[in-house]
Design an enzyme around this catalytic site. Structure first.
Site, PDB file in Angstrom:
ATOM      1  N   LYS A  14     109.342 107.443  48.289  1.00  0.00           N
ATOM      2  CA  LYS A  14     108.553 108.612  47.874  1.00  0.00           C
ATOM      3  C   LYS A  14     109.456 109.589  47.094  1.00  0.00           C
ATOM      4  CE  LYS A  14     105.591 107.613  51.724  1.00  0.00           C
ATOM      5  NZ  LYS A  14     104.586 108.035  52.663  1.00  0.00           N
ATOM      6  N   HIS A 102      98.601 103.999  46.030  1.00  0.00           N
ATOM      7  CA  HIS A 102      99.041 104.586  47.308  1.00  0.00           C
ATOM      8  C   HIS A 102      98.118 105.747  47.658  1.00  0.00           C
ATOM      9  CE1 HIS A 102     101.437 106.680  50.295  1.00  0.00           C
ATOM     10  NE2 HIS A 102     102.095 105.552  50.453  1.00  0.00           N
ATOM     11  N   GLY A 180     103.073 108.497  57.720  1.00  0.00           N
ATOM     12  CA  GLY A 180     103.918 109.664  57.974  1.00  0.00           C
ATOM     13  C   GLY A 180     103.534 110.462  59.199  1.00  0.00           C
ATOM     14  N   SER A 220     103.861 104.411  59.245  1.00  0.00           N
ATOM     15  CA  SER A 220     104.766 104.719  60.367  1.00  0.00           C
ATOM     16  C   SER A 220     105.411 103.482  60.987  1.00  0.00           C
ATOM     17  CB  SER A 220     104.041 105.543  61.444  1.00  0.00           C
ATOM     18  OG  SER A 220     103.634 106.786  60.922  1.00  0.00           O
TER      19      SER A 220
HETATM   20  P1  PGA Z   1     105.446 105.941  56.444  1.00  0.00           P
HETATM   21  O1  PGA Z   1     104.927 105.727  54.940  1.00  0.00           O
HETATM   22  O2  PGA Z   1     106.156 104.679  56.857  1.00  0.00           O
HETATM   23  O3  PGA Z   1     106.353 107.132  56.376  1.00  0.00           O
HETATM   24  O4  PGA Z   1     104.225 106.192  57.283  1.00  0.00           O
HETATM   25  C1  PGA Z   1     104.383 104.493  54.536  1.00  0.00           C
HETATM   26  C2  PGA Z   1     103.873 104.601  53.130  1.00  0.00           C
HETATM   27  O5  PGA Z   1     103.347 105.651  52.751  1.00  0.00           O
HETATM   28  O6  PGA Z   1     103.982 103.643  52.352  1.00  0.00           O
END
Ligand code: PGA
Length: 260
Positions: A14, A102, A180, A220
């Site tokens: 990100k 995404h 997230g 996550s």
């Molecule tokens: P995350 O993000 O593992 O922090 O939940 C995954 C993603 O957005 O691809």
């Protein structure tokens, strides 16, 4: 017999890690991973645009087996699109995989299914692999609309795509409520949705395409949840956000996927 699908673990950084930090993260990840890990797993990293050239140089200079990825692109090759990034320019930097659709792009930047589809086709046109993200919101999940939502995003995203193109693609099932947040779908829920995705691919194309396409789970993912996710028949890997920023944790996820 079709080839078994190789797991793919992808790190979506990100808008984190500047190019100095990205170089360090890639070098540490490479150092932490035994060479034989790549015999059974593919690993892609998706740094921010400003890092891509630096990361490309490190990967190629040290002959790393990491796959270089991007997080997003525009659908045209060039033109008056201030601030946008051409898929042709990404291909020129040896980017091999591009995340498309995404949920952060959909929700924060207003990308709809039609936009996602033209970007996906642009990525294919430049011989890169799209990682098409699909996933339901919490409200959709609570209304029992998970499958409807996911399969409609899948169908719209694949508009105009041929079976042989789809076979080499990656679909990432990412429930929006799990991204997230520290909440993850249970392995059983992830398997149910990934299996529905594979059935939809079989119905749209054919059984061989469904057997070849790779489906990731994302939301996550941590080292502690990797093994049970990778044990699911239709989960072929993970799209990892937060946990991919820490090379130790990310390497652990990759090792677990390699031995799954
Ligand atoms: P995350 O993000 O593992 O922090 O939940 C995954 C993603 O957005 O691809």
């Amino acid at each position: 017999m079709p080839e078994p699908r190789r797991p793919l673990i992808s790190g979506n950084w990100k808008m984190n890690l500047n190019h100095f930090e990205a170089i360090q993260a890639v070098q540490k990840l490479h150092w932490l991973l035994p060479k034989d890990v790549y015999e059974t797993v593919d690993v892609s990293v998706h740094p921010p645009f400003t890092d891509i050239r630096s990361v490309q140089t490190v990967i190629q200079g040290d002959s790393m087996e990491l796959i270089l990825g991007a997080q997003h692109c525009h659908h045209d090759d060039s033109g008056a699109f201030t601030g946008e990034i051409s898929p042709a320019f990404l291909a020129k930097l040896d980017v091999k995989m591009v995340i498309v659709g995404h949920s952060e792009r959909r929700q924060i930047f207003g990308e709809d299914d039609a936009t996602v589809n033209v970007k996906l086709r642009a990525i294919l046109k430049h011989s890169m692999t799209p990682i098409l993200c699909v996933g339901e919101t919490l409200a959709e999940r609570e209304a029992g609309e998970t499958e409807i939502r996911v399969l409609s995003q899948l169908s719209a995203g694949l508009d105009g795509v041929k079976a042989e193109q789809a076979a080499s693609m990656v679909i990432a099932y990412e429930p929006v409520w799990a991204i997230g947040t520290g909440h993850t779908a249970t392995a059983a829920d992830a398997q149910a949705v990934c299996s529905a995705i594979r059935s939809a691919i079989a119905a749209r194309f054919d059984a061989a395409t469904a057997a070849a396409i790779r489906i990731q789970y994302g939301g996550s993912v941590k080292a502690g949840t990797t093994e049970e996710l990778m044990a699911c028949a239709d989960v072929d890997g993970a799209l990892v956000g937060g946990a991919s920023l820490d090379p130790d944790e990310f390497a652990q996820i990759i090792r677990l996927a390699a031995s799954s």
